[in-house]
Design a protein around this motif. Sequence first.
Motif, PDB file in Angstrom:
ATOM      1  N   MET A 223       0.779  -0.752  -0.215  1.00 60.04           N
ATOM      2  CA  MET A 223       0.390  -0.080  -0.163  1.00 60.04           C
ATOM      3  C   MET A 223       1.040   1.235  -0.067  1.00 60.04           C
ATOM      4  SD  MET A 223      -3.467  -0.502   2.641  1.00 60.04           S
ATOM      5  CE  MET A 223      -3.681   0.371   1.692  1.00 60.04           C
ATOM      6  N   GLU A 224       0.620   2.475  -0.222  1.00 66.06           N
ATOM      7  CA  GLU A 224       1.262   3.482  -0.495  1.00 66.06           C
ATOM      8  C   GLU A 224       1.463   4.169   1.092  1.00 66.06           C
ATOM      9  OE1 GLU A 224       0.748   7.913  -1.762  1.00 66.06           O
ATOM     10  OE2 GLU A 224      -1.169   6.662  -1.702  1.00 66.06           O
ATOM     11  N   GLY A 225       2.447   3.844   1.288  1.00 69.24           N
ATOM     12  CA  GLY A 225       3.068   4.043   2.716  1.00 69.24           C
ATOM     13  C   GLY A 225       3.413   3.154   4.253  1.00 69.24           C
ATOM     14  N   GLU A 226       3.600   2.235   2.929  1.00 71.02           N
ATOM     15  CA  GLU A 226       3.902   0.734   3.514  1.00 71.02           C
ATOM     16  C   GLU A 226       5.197   0.885   3.945  1.00 71.02           C
ATOM     17  OE1 GLU A 226       2.509  -2.422   4.524  1.00 71.02           O
ATOM     18  OE2 GLU A 226       1.836  -2.204   2.807  1.00 71.02           O
ATOM     19  N   VAL A 227       5.590  -0.172   5.885  1.00 69.90           N
ATOM     20  CA  VAL A 227       6.056   0.060   6.792  1.00 69.90           C
ATOM     21  C   VAL A 227       6.406  -1.630   6.333  1.00 69.90           C
ATOM     22  CG1 VAL A 227       7.260  -0.577   8.760  1.00 69.90           C
ATOM     23  CG2 VAL A 227       5.780   1.510   7.525  1.00 69.90           C
ATOM     24  N   TRP A 228       8.004  -1.946   5.585  1.00 68.63           N
ATOM     25  CA  TRP A 228       8.306  -3.416   5.471  1.00 68.63           C
ATOM     26  C   TRP A 228       8.779  -3.891   6.415  1.00 68.63           C
ATOM     27  CZ3 TRP A 228       5.623  -5.082   1.319  1.00 68.63           C
ATOM     28  CH2 TRP A 228       5.697  -4.412   0.375  1.00 68.63           C
ATOM     29  N   PHE A 253       9.457 -13.704  -1.019  1.00 65.72           N
ATOM     30  CA  PHE A 253       9.141 -13.368   0.984  1.00 65.72           C
ATOM     31  C   PHE A 253      11.396 -13.221   1.223  1.00 65.72           C
ATOM     32  CE2 PHE A 253       6.359 -16.349  -1.237  1.00 65.72           C
ATOM     33  CZ  PHE A 253       4.957 -16.511  -0.699  1.00 65.72           C
ATOM     34  N   ASP A 254      11.403 -11.982   1.115  1.00 66.87           N
ATOM     35  CA  ASP A 254      12.869 -11.444   1.762  1.00 66.87           C
ATOM     36  C   ASP A 254      12.636 -10.052   2.526  1.00 66.87           C
ATOM     37  OD1 ASP A 254      15.424 -11.118   2.425  1.00 66.87           O
ATOM     38  OD2 ASP A 254      14.955  -9.209   1.134  1.00 66.87           O
ATOM     39  N   ILE A 255      11.128  -9.662   2.316  1.00 62.79           N
ATOM     40  CA  ILE A 255      10.157  -8.286   2.892  1.00 62.79           C
ATOM     41  C   ILE A 255       8.854  -9.225   2.582  1.00 62.79           C
ATOM     42  CG2 ILE A 255      11.716  -7.053   2.372  1.00 62.79           C
ATOM     43  CD1 ILE A 255       9.826  -5.457   0.721  1.00 62.79           C
ATOM     44  N   HIS A 256       8.057  -8.575   4.530  1.00 66.17           N
ATOM     45  CA  HIS A 256       6.667  -8.611   4.440  1.00 66.17           C
ATOM     46  C   HIS A 256       6.043  -7.534   4.579  1.00 66.17           C
ATOM     47  CE1 HIS A 256       7.287 -12.793   4.231  1.00 66.17           C
ATOM     48  NE2 HIS A 256       7.898 -12.549   5.490  1.00 66.17           N
ATOM     49  N   PRO A 257       4.785  -7.169   4.415  1.00 69.65           N
ATOM     50  CA  PRO A 257       3.678  -5.982   4.943  1.00 69.65           C
ATOM     51  C   PRO A 257       4.201  -5.739   5.980  1.00 69.65           C
ATOM     52  CG  PRO A 257       3.197  -6.792   2.994  1.00 69.65           C
ATOM     53  CD  PRO A 257       4.273  -7.622   3.464  1.00 69.65           C
ATOM     54  N   SER A 258       3.684  -5.064   6.662  1.00 69.47           N
ATOM     55  CA  SER A 258       3.205  -4.712   8.756  1.00 69.47           C
ATOM     56  C   SER A 258       2.578  -4.282   9.124  1.00 69.47           C
ATOM     57  CB  SER A 258       5.053  -4.425   9.346  1.00 69.47           C
ATOM     58  OG  SER A 258       4.845  -3.554   9.075  1.00 69.47           O
ATOM     59  N   GLY A 259       1.736  -4.224  10.347  1.00 65.81           N
ATOM     60  CA  GLY A 259       1.305  -3.373  11.002  1.00 65.81           C
ATOM     61  C   GLY A 259       1.745  -3.410  12.071  1.00 65.81           C
TER      62      GLY A 259
END
Length: 360
Positions: A223-228, A253-259
């Motif tokens: 998403m726009e503004g994603e933190v990885w 799968f080296d990085i993932h979106p985060s919450g």
Amino acid sequence: MSGSALPNAFGTPVLESVMRATPEDFRVDELDGFQAHGEGEHLLLTIEKRGLNTTDVARRLARWAGIGEVGIGYAGMKDRHAVTTQRFSVHLPKRVAPALEALQESASGEGTLKVVHQHWHNRKLPRGALAGNRFTLTLRQVRGEREAIAARLQQIAQRGIPNWFGEQRFGRGGGNVAQALAMFAGRRVKREQRSMLLSAARSQLFNQVLTRRVEAGCWDQPMEGEVWMLAGSRSVFGPEAWSEALAERLASFDIHPSGPLWGEGELRSAHACAALELDAVSDAASLKLRQGLEQAELKQERRALRLRPEQFAWQWLAEDVLELRFALPPGAYATAVLHELGQVGEAGRDERGEAQADAR
């Protein structure tokens, strides 16, 4: 947010089944996070247990060694209704250990334990000092179309799954969140219970954000503004402009979106991502949870939204018996994998009157 209320990333569930007809149907092997030092005052024991939880074994170890329970260390909690292997450390300043036979014979009733390995180490085993857990799960009385089940298993292997906090985090009937709200309203609780309730509050808010991402079809997309988040670590970076390099890292799968794991301070995410996160936790109850976590002085942190089971494999042991094998990192829940398949009940759960803890 209980498992039954969570959306499915891949559409309609494809099976119904039961698990834990016997403890052997739920096997968990802890993956060591380090090698034993070979010297020191702490005896590292790798123990296979059946019908005992981690606390049961820790108490038996303390009695066996003649020390207080504070001298026993373990990296993670493991379930009673399973066959599990995990490490424990026992503080023995004189480096003299009682006979292991006495320990192995100390289990009573249906519970048994066996020492698999022993090594000396130079410090107590701390919580979280594991590389992950390897699961072997046997689902029985499986009902569903074989082709649909095979297709869903392939989807899980290829895309991963939403990284839900499992219902075990929320207590019986999801009551930990209500207790957290009561604690934030002034109810006094014991120190160890406070930590559990803070974790439940954070997990509830995270699952709400992940629910929005699953419903929007972007739990594994940017998403726009994603933190990885970097795979295999808690390191994060971003937001930054979407690029071909990020696309390649996401696909591999080296990085993932985060919450967010909520706490005081500003969200690290921005733009559309931050707007979704804030909207997902804007109801009255969520605002109280957020305020309570901020007043508890927890800091804003992040958790990966996507989880990839490693070494994911399966086989049919009989017409209605399916075996799953996979490994997960610390803090991940096997029930998140089962959720994407369908409704998996627990044999004898009503008789036990409890929800079972997942390995972590």
